[in-house]
Design a protein around this motif. Structure first.
Motif, short mmCIF file in Angstrom:
data_model
loop_
_atom_site.label_atom_id
_atom_site.label_comp_id
_atom_site.label_asym_id
_atom_site.label_seq_id
_atom_site.Cartn_x
_atom_site.Cartn_y
_atom_site.Cartn_z
N ALA A 121 11.52 5.04 0.90
CA ALA A 121 10.81 5.16 -0.61
C ALA A 121 10.10 3.79 -1.02
O ALA A 121 9.06 4.04 -1.68
CB ALA A 121 12.13 5.39 -1.65
N VAL A 122 10.50 2.78 -0.70
CA VAL A 122 9.80 1.45 -0.93
C VAL A 122 8.45 1.52 -0.50
O VAL A 122 7.59 1.04 -0.86
CB VAL A 122 10.76 0.36 -0.52
N GLY A 123 8.51 1.96 0.86
CA GLY A 123 7.36 2.23 1.77
C GLY A 123 6.24 2.96 1.03
O GLY A 123 4.94 2.79 0.85
N LEU A 124 6.73 4.11 0.34
CA LEU A 124 5.93 5.06 -0.55
C LEU A 124 5.03 4.10 -1.64
O LEU A 124 4.01 4.30 -1.72
CB LEU A 124 6.56 6.16 -0.91
N VAL A 125 5.65 3.48 -2.36
CA VAL A 125 5.05 2.46 -3.41
C VAL A 125 4.29 1.70 -2.98
O VAL A 125 3.17 1.30 -3.27
CB VAL A 125 6.14 2.23 -4.19
N TRP A 126 4.74 0.81 -1.78
CA TRP A 126 4.22 -0.46 -1.51
C TRP A 126 2.47 -0.16 -0.59
O TRP A 126 1.55 -0.56 -1.06
CB TRP A 126 5.11 -1.41 -0.50
N ILE A 127 2.84 0.89 0.09
CA ILE A 127 1.70 1.08 0.99
C ILE A 127 0.59 2.04 -0.09
O ILE A 127 -0.64 1.75 0.15
CB ILE A 127 2.10 2.11 2.12
N SER A 128 1.09 2.78 -0.93
CA SER A 128 0.11 3.52 -2.13
C SER A 128 -0.80 2.60 -2.65
O SER A 128 -1.75 2.43 -2.76
CB SER A 128 0.84 4.27 -2.98
N GLU A 129 0.32 1.44 -3.12
CA GLU A 129 -0.42 0.41 -3.85
C GLU A 129 -1.33 -0.46 -3.03
O GLU A 129 -2.36 -0.94 -3.61
CB GLU A 129 0.58 -0.57 -4.35
N PHE A 130 -1.00 -0.56 -1.80
CA PHE A 130 -1.85 -1.33 -0.82
C PHE A 130 -3.34 -0.69 -0.77
O PHE A 130 -4.48 -1.31 -0.77
CB PHE A 130 -1.18 -1.48 0.50
N ILE A 131 -3.19 0.63 -0.64
CA ILE A 131 -4.50 1.38 -0.48
C ILE A 131 -5.20 1.44 -1.65
O ILE A 131 -6.56 0.85 -1.58
CB ILE A 131 -4.06 3.01 -0.16
N LEU A 132 -4.87 1.45 -2.89
CA LEU A 132 -5.46 1.35 -4.14
C LEU A 132 -6.07 -0.13 -4.23
O LEU A 132 -7.18 -0.26 -4.72
CB LEU A 132 -4.77 1.58 -5.32
N ALA A 133 -5.24 -1.08 -3.66
CA ALA A 133 -5.63 -2.60 -3.71
C ALA A 133 -7.11 -2.68 -2.84
O ALA A 133 -8.01 -3.39 -3.18
CB ALA A 133 -4.62 -3.58 -3.40
N CYS A 134 -6.81 -2.20 -1.84
CA CYS A 134 -8.09 -2.15 -0.86
C CYS A 134 -9.22 -1.31 -1.56
O CYS A 134 -10.41 -1.99 -1.44
CB CYS A 134 -7.50 -1.55 0.43
N GLN A 135 -9.22 -0.43 -2.28
CA GLN A 135 -10.42 0.23 -2.89
C GLN A 135 -10.74 -1.00 -3.79
O GLN A 135 -11.93 -1.35 -4.04
CB GLN A 135 -10.12 1.35 -3.89
N GLN A 136 -9.85 -1.64 -4.60
CA GLN A 136 -10.39 -2.87 -5.67
C GLN A 136 -10.95 -3.70 -4.88
O GLN A 136 -12.09 -4.34 -5.23
CB GLN A 136 -9.29 -3.17 -6.52
N MET A 137 -10.52 -4.19 -3.76
CA MET A 137 -11.20 -5.38 -3.15
C MET A 137 -12.47 -4.90 -2.63
O MET A 137 -13.39 -5.60 -2.62
CB MET A 137 -10.22 -5.97 -1.96
N THR A 138 -12.57 -3.83 -2.03
CA THR A 138 -13.79 -3.18 -1.30
C THR A 138 -14.84 -3.00 -2.54
O THR A 138 -16.28 -3.67 -2.49
CB THR A 138 -13.78 -1.98 -0.55
N VAL A 139 -14.60 -2.78 -3.81
CA VAL A 139 -15.60 -2.64 -4.71
C VAL A 139 -15.97 -4.08 -5.30
O VAL A 139 -17.19 -4.14 -5.61
CB VAL A 139 -14.92 -1.63 -5.87
N ALA A 140 -14.85 -4.75 -5.43
CA ALA A 140 -15.15 -6.07 -5.87
C ALA A 140 -16.07 -6.77 -5.01
O ALA A 140 -16.95 -7.49 -5.43
CB ALA A 140 -13.81 -6.92 -6.04
#
Length: 671
Positions: A392-411
């Motif tokens: 369950a922790v992996g669901l939250v952390w990895i999902s946030e990681f994917i969203l953060a990768c999008q933010q870093m890529t756009v930035a």
């Protein structure tokens, strides 16, 4: 450079660096170890047979269908050879446990699902003798089905509906839609009328082509709005400002009018009654006081709002300029429009994997007999039960990681665009260059930022679960405390998300670690607090209006199409599905636009802080932002000239003051 890292730069250059180094390497290693743990859980479920039991299915005695099984101690009819029995058949597939969301029926492994309806036990016997597929419990002989007394408890519930095997998962699934409705009712427990549910499902099935077409329309509208918002941003912002001001003035006026009208009406009625004060008069008096409080509060709010609009009108112009430049960014970087698709695809693949492993965990563990039903189930016991929490922790952390990768890529792409003076010399694919920089240098930074969000999100989700479980049982104080904690954690999560996004932009510029980038970005944001507040307030509301525009346009088209097709008895649920999808698509695309605006503002704030337009310190900003800076400077010079004139007038007045004292002193001399 390699991933060995280097010392932090003490002097901030605030421009994209060529000689980058890996940031937050320990967090990258920690995230890698965590992902290996997630993969190990999947491997454990496969090795211990949980995956096979999910895919091939198992009966109520612990036997996996389609293979030879070992004897389970204490469980009768276990250890059977089901090599030829590859499908799971439920004796009563519509017997759903609403609370536990599972089928309570006895399950058997069969060699063939019944393709036709069977109404009697004689039909069951005939089917077993012809096809070799026995639909009653294993200990019952097929040729004795009609005469056995156990046939009512250990044979299928009559009539047996026709079914077919589910692809991949070998379960015999009834073809009758009524069972699907009961499955849906098990998930949507608030639906109490089966007839309504049947009609809703039928409406969705009948209008699926229109639903797909409207979803495509929402996608096209979202992409179109991102392209044209640069041209209509100024109109939207000023219309929004005018509506807010006029609305507050109108609301305040209405409240005062109601209060005055109430006072006049109250005085008129009070003169007619001279007896004792009744309960109705007390209520009237309380209503008058309430109206007065509302009117005064609205007046104070309106005055504050007008003052804010007066002092922040220049910053509203900055928001318009940023929207204009953001539109240009999408023209020069068209691959940004594909970023929501890539992120959604990555999240979808991960969520599918996560759900599959979760299902594997549900069929993994030691066999345990259910005391209520007597059926055999597999459960994790001892330390193994914590695997579900880890997952369950992996669901939250990895999902946030994917969203953060999008933010870093756009930035990274926006930073490259902003700090390139000649836009014709931009890299061929700034988005791909940003992705490569992320994968090579900054995965640790993204892992650390997403972990911080996870630390806040998980307690909030736990509190929400506790609140739902205790609904109707806890007292008012506990309910209020839980809601307060959930709200505070939600606000903290939003603030951290915004700070993380700016920290990623600072990392994309200076290649610094997460904490250093967050500190630098925080200092810049605090120095421009009023600008940040204006951009977030005005910009977010304009983007929200854009989302509403897309949803309402799609809904309007849906009403026309669905109402035109008179055969559809129920089109409310299809319309709701379309509106939800339209809002999701609009949110995904306009969130990218919002990220671009926020990164542009951080770059603009850095540019104006460290550059002044003089030789050697030329601005990097776009022409639209340059015009805003020039107009601000002209206004500042005009204000300075006004202040200098006031000071000169004051100083001249001070020089003139001693002269009357001379005449006063001369009065001391005799004439």
């Amino acid at each position: 450079m390699g991933c060995c890292g280097s010392a932090e730069r003490t002097k901030r250059e605030w421009r994209p660096l060529e000689d980058r180094s890996c940031t937050d390497l320990p967090w990258f290693l920690l995230f890698t170890v965590f992902c290996v743990g997630m993969g190990s859980i999947c491997g454990f479920t496969i090795v211990t047979g949980g995956a096979a039991r999910l895919v091939f299915g198992y009966d109520s005695y612990g036997n996996t269908c389609g293979q030879r099984n070992e004897q389970i101690e204490g469980v009768r009819l276990s250890g059977l050879d089901h090599t030829d029995r590859k499908f799971v058949f439920f004796l009563d597939p519509c017997n759903i446990d609403i609370v536990q969301r599972k089928i309570k029926s006895l399950a058997l492994c069969v060699s063939l699902c019944p393709p036709e309806e069977m109404k009697t036990h004689q039909d069951l016997k005939r089917f077993a003798m012809l096809n070799g597929s026995e639909l009653c419990s294993y200990e019952l002989a097929a040729h004795k089905y009609p005469a056995l007394p156990e046939r009512f408890s250990k044979c299928p519930k009559l009539p047996v509906p026709p079914s077919k095997p589910l692809p991949v998962f070998n379960r015999c699934t009834p073809l009758d839609i009524s069972c699907y409705a009961k499955f849906a009712e098990a998930v949507v427990t608030f639906v109490s009328d089966n007839s309504v549910l049947h009609r809703l499902i039928a409406g969705v099935a009948a209008s699926k082509e229109i639903i797909i077409g409207l979803c495509v329309l929402a996608l096209v509208l979202s992409m179109t709005l991102m392209a044209v918002i640069r041209y209509i941003s100024a109109v939207l912002v000023w219309i929004l400002t005018a509506l807010v001001v006029l609305g507050s003035l109108a609301g305040t006026s209405v409240l005062w009018w109601l209060y005055i009208d109430y006072r006049l009406y109250g005085n008129d009625t009070s003169t007619k009654v001279t007896t004792e004060v009744t309960e109705e008069e007390e209520t009237h008096r309380d209503n008058g006081q309430a109206l007065l409080v509302y009117a005064i509060s609205a007046t104070v709010f309106t005055i504050i709002l007008l003052l804010l609009m007066l002092f922040m009108r220049k910053r509203v112009a900055l928001t318009i300029a940023l929207f204009h430049v953001a539109g240009k960014v999408f023209i020069h970087l068209p691959l940004l429009t594909l970023q929501p698709f890539v992120t959604f695809l990555a999240l979808l693949l991960f969520w599918i994997y996560w759900i599959l492993v979760l299902l594997f965990l549900g069929t993994t563990g030691n066999p345990v007999q259910n005391e209520e039903t007597g059926l055999t189930e597999f459960r994790l016991t001892g330390p193994l039960q914590y695997l579900t929490w880890y997952h369950a922790v992996g669901l939250v952390w990895i999902s946030e990681f994917i969203l953060a990768c999008q933010q870093m890529t756009v930035a990274g792409a926006v930073v490259t665009y902003y700090f390139t003076r000649d836009k014709n010399r931009l890299p061929v694919t700034p988005i791909l260059s940003s992705v490569l920089r992320l994968l090579r240098y900054h995965l640790g930074t993204v892992a650390k930022g997403s972990f911080i969000i996870t630390l806040v999100k998980i307690p909030r989700l736990v509190l929400m679960y506790i609140h739902n479980q205790l609904k109707g049982k806890e007292n008012a104080c506990a309910r209020c405390l839980l809601k307060t904690c959930i709200c505070c954690l939600w606000c903290l999560e939003k603030c951290l998300n915004y700070l993380n996004q700016n920290a990623y932009a600072a990392t994309a510029i200076n290649s610094t670690s997460f904490c250093t980038s967050a500190r630098d970005a925080f200092v810049i944001l605090v120095e421009n607090a009023l600008r940040v507040a204006t951009i977030n307030a005005v910009g977010d509301f304009v983007l929200f209006l854009g989302k509403i525009l897309i949803v309402t346009s799609t809904a309007f088209a849906g009403v026309l199409l669905l109402n035109y097709q008179r055969d559809y008895a129920e089109w409310l649920l299809p319309l709701i599905i379309v509106c939800l999808f339209a809002f999701l698509v609009a949110h995904c695309f306009l969130s990218i636009f919002e990220i671009v605006v926020d990164v542009l503002f951080l770059c603009f704030a850095i540019d104006t802080k460290y550059n002044d337009g003089t030789p050697g310190k030329e601005f990097f900003m776009d022409k639209a932002l340059m015009e805003f800076v020039e107009s601000s400077r002209r206004l500042e010079r005009a204000v300075e000239r006004g202040r200098s004139r006031v000071k000169e007038a004051v100083s001249e007045g001070a020089e003139m003051k001693p002269m009357p004292s001379c005449f006063n002193d001369s009065a001391d001399y005799p004439l």
